[in-house]
Design an enzyme around this catalytic site. Structure first.
Site, PDB file in Angstrom:
ATOM      1  N   GLY A   1      -7.641 -10.934  -1.270  1.00  0.00           N
ATOM      2  CA  GLY A   1      -9.368 -10.383  -1.520  1.00  0.00           C
ATOM      3  C   GLY A   1      -9.980 -10.527  -3.038  1.00  0.00           C
ATOM      4  O   GLY A   1      -9.390 -11.530  -3.681  1.00  0.00           O
TER       5      GLY A   1
ATOM      6  N   SER B   1      -8.744 -12.526   4.107  1.00  0.00           N
ATOM      7  CA  SER B   1      -8.639 -11.272   3.910  1.00  0.00           C
ATOM      8  C   SER B   1      -9.775 -10.317   4.060  1.00  0.00           C
ATOM      9  O   SER B   1     -11.445 -10.767   4.101  1.00  0.00           O
ATOM     10  CB  SER B   1      -7.834 -10.880   2.405  1.00  0.00           C
ATOM     11  OG  SER B   1      -9.032  -9.601   1.802  1.00  0.00           O
TER      12      SER B   1
ATOM     13  N   TYR C   1      -7.877  -5.170   7.269  1.00  0.00           N
ATOM     14  CA  TYR C   1      -7.692  -3.850   6.752  1.00  0.00           C
ATOM     15  C   TYR C   1      -8.087  -2.089   7.961  1.00  0.00           C
ATOM     16  O   TYR C   1      -9.515  -2.691   8.196  1.00  0.00           O
ATOM     17  CB  TYR C   1      -8.140  -4.080   5.012  1.00  0.00           C
ATOM     18  CG  TYR C   1      -6.976  -4.263   3.661  1.00  0.00           C
ATOM     19  CD1 TYR C   1      -5.607  -3.401   4.260  1.00  0.00           C
ATOM     20  CD2 TYR C   1      -7.368  -4.945   2.952  1.00  0.00           C
ATOM     21  CE1 TYR C   1      -4.781  -3.839   2.832  1.00  0.00           C
ATOM     22  CE2 TYR C   1      -6.484  -5.275   1.983  1.00  0.00           C
ATOM     23  CZ  TYR C   1      -5.106  -4.559   2.430  1.00  0.00           C
ATOM     24  OH  TYR C   1      -4.076  -5.133   1.097  1.00  0.00           O
TER      25      TYR C   1
ATOM     26  N   THR D   1      -1.821  -5.791   7.651  1.00  0.00           N
ATOM     27  CA  THR D   1      -1.647  -5.036   6.237  1.00  0.00           C
ATOM     28  C   THR D   1      -1.462  -3.913   6.707  1.00  0.00           C
ATOM     29  O   THR D   1      -2.357  -3.075   6.806  1.00  0.00           O
ATOM     30  CB  THR D   1      -2.462  -5.583   5.190  1.00  0.00           C
ATOM     31  OG1 THR D   1      -2.524  -7.182   5.193  1.00  0.00           O
ATOM     32  CG2 THR D   1      -0.826  -5.182   3.819  1.00  0.00           C
TER      33      THR D   1
ATOM     34  N   LYS E   1       1.773  -6.653   8.639  1.00  0.00           N
ATOM     35  CA  LYS E   1       2.750  -7.232   6.776  1.00  0.00           C
ATOM     36  C   LYS E   1       3.001  -6.634   6.207  1.00  0.00           C
ATOM     37  O   LYS E   1       2.392  -5.122   6.427  1.00  0.00           O
ATOM     38  CB  LYS E   1       1.322  -8.277   7.069  1.00  0.00           C
ATOM     39  CG  LYS E   1       1.573  -8.249   4.491  1.00  0.00           C
ATOM     40  CD  LYS E   1      -0.098  -9.820   4.480  1.00  0.00           C
ATOM     41  CE  LYS E   1       0.581 -10.199   2.940  1.00  0.00           C
ATOM     42  NZ  LYS E   1       0.004  -9.523   1.900  1.00  0.00           N
TER      43      LYS E   1
ATOM     44  N   HIS F   1       4.277  -6.854  -0.899  1.00  0.00           N
ATOM     45  CA  HIS F   1       2.313  -7.227  -1.115  1.00  0.00           C
ATOM     46  C   HIS F   1       2.476  -7.529  -2.486  1.00  0.00           C
ATOM     47  O   HIS F   1       1.336  -7.233  -3.702  1.00  0.00           O
ATOM     48  CB  HIS F   1       1.664  -6.093  -1.058  1.00  0.00           C
ATOM     49  CG  HIS F   1       0.251  -5.744  -0.917  1.00  0.00           C
ATOM     50  ND1 HIS F   1      -0.220  -5.823   0.289  1.00  0.00           N
ATOM     51  CD2 HIS F   1      -1.024  -6.068  -1.708  1.00  0.00           C
ATOM     52  CE1 HIS F   1      -1.834  -6.036  -0.131  1.00  0.00           C
ATOM     53  NE2 HIS F   1      -2.211  -6.039  -1.211  1.00  0.00           N
TER      54      HIS F   1
HETATM   55  C1  LIG Z   1      -5.060 -10.748  -6.021  1.00  0.00           C
HETATM   56  C2  LIG Z   1      -4.615 -10.260  -4.890  1.00  0.00           C
HETATM   57  C3  LIG Z   1      -5.169  -9.995  -4.012  1.00  0.00           C
HETATM   58  C4  LIG Z   1      -4.234  -9.177  -2.919  1.00  0.00           C
HETATM   59  N1  LIG Z   1      -5.101  -9.050  -1.674  1.00  0.00           N
HETATM   60  C5  LIG Z   1      -4.567  -9.228   0.006  1.00  0.00           C
HETATM   61  C6  LIG Z   1      -5.286  -8.683   0.976  1.00  0.00           C
HETATM   62  O1  LIG Z   1      -6.632  -9.203   0.688  1.00  0.00           O
HETATM   63  N2  LIG Z   1      -4.713  -8.063   1.571  1.00  0.00           N
HETATM   64  C7  LIG Z   1      -3.567  -9.088   1.754  1.00  0.00           C
HETATM   65  O2  LIG Z   1      -3.577  -7.971   2.955  1.00  0.00           O
HETATM   66  N3  LIG Z   1      -2.474  -8.876   0.964  1.00  0.00           N
HETATM   67  C8  LIG Z   1      -3.176  -8.979   0.132  1.00  0.00           C
HETATM   68  N4  LIG Z   1      -2.348  -9.858  -1.190  1.00  0.00           N
HETATM   69  C9  LIG Z   1      -1.006  -9.749  -1.127  1.00  0.00           C
HETATM   70  C10 LIG Z   1      -0.462 -11.354  -0.706  1.00  0.00           C
HETATM   71  O3  LIG Z   1      -1.056 -11.284   0.259  1.00  0.00           O
HETATM   72  C11 LIG Z   1       1.146 -11.039  -1.202  1.00  0.00           C
HETATM   73  O4  LIG Z   1       1.859 -10.601   0.254  1.00  0.00           O
HETATM   74  C12 LIG Z   1       1.108 -11.589  -2.213  1.00  0.00           C
HETATM   75  O5  LIG Z   1       0.545 -12.597  -2.731  1.00  0.00           O
HETATM   76  C13 LIG Z   1       2.575 -12.273  -2.571  1.00  0.00           C
HETATM   77  O6  LIG Z   1       3.453 -11.870  -3.690  1.00  0.00           O
HETATM   78  P1  LIG Z   1       3.161 -13.104  -4.518  1.00  0.00           P
HETATM   79  O7  LIG Z   1       1.893 -13.700  -4.774  1.00  0.00           O
HETATM   80  O8  LIG Z   1       4.000 -12.565  -5.745  1.00  0.00           O
HETATM   81  O9  LIG Z   1       4.160 -14.615  -3.856  1.00  0.00           O
HETATM   82  C14 LIG Z   1      -2.762  -9.655  -2.471  1.00  0.00           C
HETATM   83  C15 LIG Z   1      -2.404 -10.265  -3.410  1.00  0.00           C
HETATM   84  C16 LIG Z   1      -3.124 -10.636  -5.045  1.00  0.00           C
HETATM   85  C17 LIG Z   1      -2.011 -11.009  -5.997  1.00  0.00           C
HETATM   86  C1  LIG Z   2      -9.080   0.139  -2.056  1.00  0.00           C
HETATM   87  C2  LIG Z   2      -7.871  -1.415  -2.372  1.00  0.00           C
HETATM   88  C3  LIG Z   2      -7.729  -2.483  -1.617  1.00  0.00           C
HETATM   89  C4  LIG Z   2      -7.130  -3.898  -2.301  1.00  0.00           C
HETATM   90  C5  LIG Z   2      -7.186  -5.241  -1.367  1.00  0.00           C
HETATM   91  C6  LIG Z   2      -7.025  -6.065  -2.225  1.00  0.00           C
HETATM   92  C7  LIG Z   2      -5.334  -6.235  -2.588  1.00  0.00           C
HETATM   93  O1  LIG Z   2      -4.912  -5.933  -1.057  1.00  0.00           O
HETATM   94  C8  LIG Z   2      -4.979  -6.019  -4.021  1.00  0.00           C
HETATM   95  O2  LIG Z   2      -3.493  -6.389  -3.580  1.00  0.00           O
HETATM   96  O3  LIG Z   2      -5.587  -6.297  -4.369  1.00  0.00           O
END
Ligand SMILES: Cc1cc2nc3c(=O)[nH]c(=O)nc-3n(C[C@H](O)[C@H](O)[C@H](O)COP(=O)(O)O)c2cc1C
Ligand SMILES: CCCCCCC(=O)C(=O)O
Length: 397
Positions: free
Chosen positions: A101, A128, A152, A178, A260, A284
């Site tokens: 995101g 996302s 979400y 997720t 997920k 995550h």
């Molecule tokens: C900055 C950031 C934002 C993320 N936002 C989301 C999201 O919006 N939805 C989601 O399912 N996972 C989100 N994730 C988790 C990633 O989809 C993924 O599971 C994670 O980055 C895996 O770990 P790694 O990047 O250390 O390999 C986010 C991760 C990061 C680093």
């Molecule tokens: C209020 C929770 C928002 C999280 C959305 C982005 C995400 O997944 C993350 O890891 O950051």
């Protein structure tokens, strides 16, 4: 991406006599360092940080060392193919872009840059729910390229239903639900930096364009952005969900549904029982439960349970080609890449994301050949051993 490693490696070495002073980084560690120079504390630590003391985040990477690859020789690896089939579609590589995101806090191109980089490579982009840009704009930027939508699940059922309908209408071919983030974890870096992108109106693109969301506001987000963000904080997550609610989602879409955030084998059993189409083993990126099991450690527990009935994918800790081989040896059909792509985005937008993903595919290709395999489909548990348990004499018997 057949034999992609040959080309990419050659392209880098061919400039040996005259290296480009502005060349992009190669290793994950260098990308992270370069991103650090580009980003202020808030956004940088938002990407880099984990929950609590970061112990799961660190374990996601270090636990890959528990497994070691045992290469085989003299197998003719002239031709190497990393393409895979998933839900009836063919993809050029087992690499997918993880849902992330609020990408415009990382680079002004935001999700559009990442999605276009994926489209250039044919790598599926998972958009996302918390994207800065609405899903329709991301789809438009991608043309016909493969894309999934990460859901979400809002507390407001009208928004939940509307999101999957919009995703279907704009060409997303799977829904990733997720489960591990119905609320924000205790993230010490973000608390220290007092930084949460959503509260400054980032990551709400899908909500601020959603008819169900807008219908609940007294004024438009343009006229009263603060009230719109406040409403978003109320509807974003849904801590009340149970397994029975999956039927609601099924009623609203015919697309494959993947869950997920599955880490426990009993949850994998429940996922099968409730008829989902795929599982993504993930913690995550260590951003939710500090002390949770490393994803690569959970993976064999899940694949043993699932026994190939539905595809199991994984993320959290993928940094190099050999990590992908280990994950596939433990039964993953494909992997998602998160932070590495975000450091690419921070460094050089679309070009950076493309470089990171392409290098990863090249590393995978070369490593595949070096372990004596022609195709990722040939990767199975015979490719790896558990480091401490390795007894060559026993394993060759
Ligand atoms: C900055 C950031 C934002 C993320 N936002 C989301 C999201 O919006 N939805 C989601 O399912 N996972 C989100 N994730 C988790 C990633 O989809 C993924 O599971 C994670 O980055 C895996 O770990 P790694 O990047 O250390 O390999 C986010 C991760 C990061 C680093
Ligand atoms: C209020 C929770 C928002 C999280 C959305 C982005 C995400 O997944 C993350 O890891 O950051």
């Amino acid at each position: 991406m057949k034999n992609i490693g040959d080309q990419i490696q050659f392209d880098i070495y061919k400039n040996m006599r005259n290296p480009d002073p502005d060349r992009l980084p190669v290793s994950y560690e260098e990308w992270e360092k370069a991103a650090r120079h580009k980003l202020e504390d808030g956004p940088f630590y938002y990407v880099k940080g984990g929950a609590g003391g970061g112990r799961t985040m660190d374990a996601n990477v270090s636990s890959f060392n528990r497994w070691q690859i045992v290469p085989r020789m003299l197998n003719n690896v002239d031709e190497r193919d990393q393409s895979i089939q998933l839900f009836g579609q063919s993809f050029p590589s087992p690499i997918l872009h993880a849902p992330i995101g609020t990408q415009s806090v990382i680079h002004k191109e935001g999700e559009l840059g990442s999605a276009k980089a994926c489209a250039e490579l044919g790598i599926p982009y998972i958009a996302s729910s918390a994207s800065t840009f609405p899903m329709e704009k991301i789809a438009e930027a991608m043309g016909d390229a493969p894309r999934w939508f990460q859901h979400y699940w809002s507390r407001d059922p009208e928004i939940a239903a509307s999101f999957v309908k919009r995703a279907e209408a704009s060409g997303y071919s799977a829904i990733v639900v997720t489960l591990d983030t119905p609320m924000m974890a205790w993230r010490e870096d973000d608390l220290r930096n007092v930084y949460l992108p959503f509260l400054i109106g980032e990551g709400v693109g899908n909500y601020f364009t959603d008819p169900a969301f807008l219908s609940k506001l007294d004024q438009s987000p343009q006229d009263d952005p603060e009230a719109a963000v406040m409403h978003w904080t109320k509807v974003f997550g849904n801590t009340g969900l149970t397994w029975d609610d999956l039927a609601f989602l099924r009623e609203h879409t015919n697309l494959p549904i993947l869950l997920k955030g599955i880490l426990h084998p009993e949850d994998a059993e429940l996922a099968l029982k409730y008829g989902v189409d795929g599982i993504i083993v993930s913690n995550h990126g260590g951003r939710q439960v500090d002390g949770a099991i490393a994803a690569i450690d959970a993976l064999p527990l899940i694949t043993d349970t699932v026994q190939g009935r539905i595809p199991v994918l994984m993320d959290s800790g993928i940094r190099r080609g050999s990590d992908i081989i280990k994950a596939m040896a433990l039964g993953a059909k494909a992997v998602l890449v998160g932070r590495p792509a975000m450091y690419g985005l921070a460094v050089d937008g679309q070009r950076g994301v493309k470089e990171v993903l392409q290098n990863l595919a090249a590393d995978l290709d070369i490593t595949l050949g070096l372990i004596g395999k022609n195709s990722v489909n040939q990767i199975d548990e015979s490719v790896i051993v558990e480091a401490q348990k390795f007894r060559l004499r026993e394993s060759v018997k």
